[in-house]
Every structure is written in structure tokens, then in C-alpha cells.
Design a protein around this motif. Sequence first.
Motif, mmCIF file in Angstrom:
data_model
loop_
_atom_site.group_PDB
_atom_site.id
_atom_site.type_symbol
_atom_site.label_atom_id
_atom_site.label_comp_id
_atom_site.label_asym_id
_atom_site.label_seq_id
_atom_site.Cartn_x
_atom_site.Cartn_y
_atom_site.Cartn_z
ATOM 1 N N PHE A 98 -2.433 62.609 86.768
ATOM 2 C CA PHE A 98 -1.383 63.580 87.052
ATOM 3 C C PHE A 98 -1.733 64.838 86.272
ATOM 4 N N ASP A 127 -5.843 59.784 92.802
ATOM 5 C CA ASP A 127 -6.108 58.354 92.643
ATOM 6 C C ASP A 127 -7.364 58.131 91.813
ATOM 7 N N PHE A 132 -3.936 56.525 87.982
ATOM 8 C CA PHE A 132 -3.965 57.793 88.690
ATOM 9 C C PHE A 132 -3.846 58.931 87.685
ATOM 10 N N GLU A 147 -1.533 67.973 90.723
ATOM 11 C CA GLU A 147 -2.388 66.985 91.380
ATOM 12 C C GLU A 147 -1.924 65.570 91.050
ATOM 13 N N HIS A 148 -1.812 64.758 92.068
ATOM 14 C CA HIS A 148 -1.616 63.315 91.896
ATOM 15 C C HIS A 148 -2.863 62.668 92.489
ATOM 16 N N ARG A 156 3.134 54.888 96.486
ATOM 17 C CA ARG A 156 4.006 55.505 95.476
ATOM 18 C C ARG A 156 4.963 56.514 96.079
ATOM 19 N N ILE A 170 -1.565 55.943 96.738
ATOM 20 C CA ILE A 170 -0.737 57.152 96.718
ATOM 21 C C ILE A 170 0.338 57.063 97.785
ATOM 22 N N CYS A 210 6.136 55.390 85.284
ATOM 23 C CA CYS A 210 4.684 55.441 85.088
ATOM 24 C C CYS A 210 4.411 55.789 83.630
ATOM 25 N N TRP A 221 12.654 64.144 88.591
ATOM 26 C CA TRP A 221 11.448 63.787 87.851
ATOM 27 C C TRP A 221 11.671 64.107 86.379
#
Length: 234
Positions: free
Chosen positions: A210, A198, A208, A195-196, A53, A50, A66, A118
Motif C-alpha cells: 500500500f 499485489d 500486498f 497504489e494497492h 479484497r 485484489i 490489514c 478507512w
Amino acid sequence: MRQALDVRTERRQPPENRLDPEQARPTALGDLRFRTLLGADDWNGLPAAIRRRFAKRLADGATAICAGRLVEMRVSRAGRFLANLLRPFGAPLPLQQAVDVPSVVTVTEDVRSGGQVWTRLYANRTGFPQVIHSAKQFTGPTGLEEYLGFGLAMALRVEATEDALLFHSAGYYWRIGTWRLRLPRWLEPGALLVEHRDRAASDGDGAFLFALTLTHKWFGELIYQAGLYREQRP
């Protein structure tokens, strides 16, 4: 627990926490802006994947890509109503409920604001994919805002856990030039959690999760969407 977390965050950040000009740009060694928002201790407690990234330098036209699939989706009747109500504002919430469909997330540098654009693409079995755009900008009362377009922005507070980087909504605003007009709480669409997380230990190959959860004070959970992704290597 959330109240305690918010108090801790507010103590660490001044009321109008804008990164100074030197911190607001990625450096030659990497992007230190998320590390600055969290503080060194919380940042270093995140999984290495994380940190990698969110410290990746994306200046000079670089793009992080991604790819993955949506694995879970829940939308209440009130959630569907809200998602359709926001269509004129760029449809920032998911409109379809399909799972096990392809999804792609890209992140590029926003040259104008110094933030990040994004772009999230979600396939649809019955038509064209839905594409959602937003920009993370390192400004505002918490030091980080999600700009959705049409003057609508959301302040974010960042939290680090042992396996995730979390983004909590901290107020919604109309931005008119340099002015910010906070929406009354009764007009807010709800509390947003992104939430990101792992998943490399359980899924391997740099996976991961998302996930997005929107919860309303009166109507409960409106939307939950989760996708499993892997960063694409150049």
C-alpha cells in the motif's frame, strides 16, 4: 500515457457518475462498486487477491483489518510544511518519517453515506501513533471521492493494471451541503497516487503493498510512503 488513460476513463464514465441506488450498496454476494467503476474487463484483469479484497461485503458491522509495517518513507521539506499545514484539517498526510514500524489499516462501512471509512494507524518511535481517517464515497464527477473531513474532498479515478489497483487524484473540492467548489489548480497540494499492489507472488502469504505518492507540479515529489500488509483473518 496518463493523458491517454484519463481520456479512456472519461469516456467510460459520464460527467456526473453516481452509482444508482442498487449499485451503491453491497449485495448479498459481495460489493460490486469497484467492479462497476472499472468495468468488467479491467476488473477481471486484476489479481484475484485484489478483487477479493475490494469485493468484500462490509455491511452489518463487518470490518476488514490489514496489519503490517512501513517499509519506505520519503518526505521533502515542502512535504513536511504541507503535512503540518493540514494538521487543523485532521492531519490527512503522514507527519513522521520512521520506517520499519507497525502499521494497521481498517475498512468499515459508512452507514450514513453508503461509502467506506478507512482508518490508517502508523506507529511512532517518539510518541503516540498517528491515526488518519478518510471516507471513500461513491459519488462526484468520477464516481468516487475521498472525503477528508472539514468539507475537503478529492475526486479519484481508478485504474487497473496486471498487479495493482491504482487511485489517481482528479481534483480537490470544498463540499458545502450539495455544493462542490473546486479548488483552483494553484492551490491544489499536488497529484496523489495511491497504489494497492499485489505482492503475493514475491512475498507469499497474501502480502500486498500500500503506497502513497504526492507530487507537486513545481516542487516535485513531496511525500512517498509505502507499507507491506497482510489481511488478518477472523
